[in-house]
Design an enzyme around this catalytic site. Sequence first.
Site, PDB file in Angstrom:
ATOM      1  N   PRO A 168       1.000 -52.691 -40.396  1.00 29.14           N
ATOM      2  CA  PRO A 168       2.042 -53.723 -40.373  1.00 29.14           C
ATOM      3  C   PRO A 168       3.433 -53.152 -40.646  1.00 29.14           C
ATOM      4  O   PRO A 168       3.591 -52.114 -41.300  1.00 29.14           O
ATOM      5  CB  PRO A 168       1.634 -54.671 -41.508  1.00 29.14           C
ATOM      6  CG  PRO A 168       0.289 -54.208 -41.968  1.00 29.14           C
ATOM      7  CD  PRO A 168       0.182 -52.774 -41.596  1.00 29.14           C
ATOM      8  N   VAL A 185     -10.763 -48.487 -57.407  1.00 30.55           N
ATOM      9  CA  VAL A 185     -10.951 -47.655 -56.213  1.00 30.55           C
ATOM     10  C   VAL A 185     -11.081 -46.172 -56.553  1.00 30.55           C
ATOM     11  O   VAL A 185     -11.461 -45.369 -55.700  1.00 30.55           O
ATOM     12  CB  VAL A 185      -9.804 -47.854 -55.190  1.00 30.55           C
ATOM     13  CG1 VAL A 185      -9.832 -49.255 -54.636  1.00 30.55           C
ATOM     14  CG2 VAL A 185      -8.457 -47.516 -55.795  1.00 30.55           C
ATOM     15  N   LEU A 204       7.192 -54.376 -42.430  1.00 31.73           N
ATOM     16  CA  LEU A 204       7.456 -54.970 -43.734  1.00 31.73           C
ATOM     17  C   LEU A 204       6.893 -56.384 -43.749  1.00 31.73           C
ATOM     18  O   LEU A 204       7.213 -57.207 -42.892  1.00 31.73           O
ATOM     19  CB  LEU A 204       8.961 -55.006 -44.000  1.00 31.73           C
ATOM     20  CG  LEU A 204       9.378 -55.635 -45.328  1.00 31.73           C
ATOM     21  CD1 LEU A 204       8.934 -54.766 -46.496  1.00 31.73           C
ATOM     22  CD2 LEU A 204      10.880 -55.864 -45.366  1.00 31.73           C
ATOM     23  N   LYS A 249       0.914 -43.733 -47.260  1.00 27.75           N
ATOM     24  CA  LYS A 249       0.236 -44.423 -46.161  1.00 27.75           C
ATOM     25  C   LYS A 249      -0.246 -43.445 -45.094  1.00 27.75           C
ATOM     26  O   LYS A 249      -1.334 -43.613 -44.520  1.00 27.75           O
ATOM     27  CB  LYS A 249       1.176 -45.466 -45.546  1.00 27.75           C
ATOM     28  CG  LYS A 249       1.550 -46.597 -46.495  1.00 27.75           C
ATOM     29  CD  LYS A 249       0.321 -47.266 -47.060  1.00 27.75           C
ATOM     30  CE  LYS A 249       0.667 -48.344 -48.065  1.00 27.75           C
ATOM     31  NZ  LYS A 249      -0.539 -48.921 -48.708  1.00 27.75           N
ATOM     32  N   LYS A 270      -5.083 -65.631 -57.334  1.00 21.51           N
ATOM     33  CA  LYS A 270      -5.542 -66.724 -56.470  1.00 21.51           C
ATOM     34  C   LYS A 270      -7.031 -66.598 -56.164  1.00 21.51           C
ATOM     35  O   LYS A 270      -7.758 -67.597 -56.101  1.00 21.51           O
ATOM     36  CB  LYS A 270      -4.726 -66.735 -55.169  1.00 21.51           C
ATOM     37  CG  LYS A 270      -3.278 -67.170 -55.364  1.00 21.51           C
ATOM     38  CD  LYS A 270      -2.547 -67.232 -54.034  1.00 21.51           C
ATOM     39  CE  LYS A 270      -1.121 -67.731 -54.222  1.00 21.51           C
ATOM     40  NZ  LYS A 270      -0.388 -67.805 -52.949  1.00 21.51           N
TER      41      LYS A 270
END
Length: 270
Positions: free
Chosen positions: A154, A33, A156, A131, A15
Amino acid sequence: MGSSSLMGESVLEEKIRDMEANEERLEVYDVDVLDYQSILISLNNCNAVFCCLDNPEGYDEEKEVDLEVRGAINVVEACARTESIEKIVFSSSLTAAIWRDNIGTQKDVDEKCWSDLDFCLKKKLWHALAKTQSEKAAWALAMDRMVNMVSVNPGLIVGPSVAQHNPRPTMSYLKGAAQMYENGVLAYVDVEFVADVHIRAFEDTSACGRYFCFNQIVNTEEEALKLVQTLSPLIPMPPRHEKEMQGSEVYEERLRNKKLNKLVEAGFAC
């Protein structure tokens, strides 16, 4: 503006490339990265970095954890060496805070909590391990280099076709879902709300530290069914789904996001 992932190209990246073709002021860079120099080049004259290192292939091995940690270190170090950068908004996860042996005995699980690395390794919770380690590494380096950083954690992430376009990361997050559910730490959040929180975290000068980000805690059979419906057909509907939910056990909610509410409602975080 730079876009990257640990491997493969996501729907979001597609997008963004469509936007590049139609927006005169949008510049898109291919960033690896794990390639520090490519990050430095993409950050030239930028004042904000929204860093999301989710692996579109999911998290099934320990080596993917190491790659994410290296990526986080490279991004923060590059920001430290870019004079125009005002703030990093680092996307982490609730899984970086909810996993340890005694989670069921803890009343409040909030931004001060971290998942136990040994526990995650023992249970092969690779998403949580990635994470936790990447966010800890990012925070340690940001503080050492005096880089202004905020993290958003966040639950899920759900929304129109989100799970269907990202099946492997979704299933990686949900490993151990039954234990999360029973301990009152299974939560989900709408993708548009997550995006809004990231923008607020950058624009609000009082924003600091970590922010738990979720719309709904799943602690009843009814809420669990709603989540399954949202994730269908990635997760099949249970055979009892047409029966009315009566007398189901309600598990104690342990997650707290008062800090986020202050950011969203009043604009003051700390």
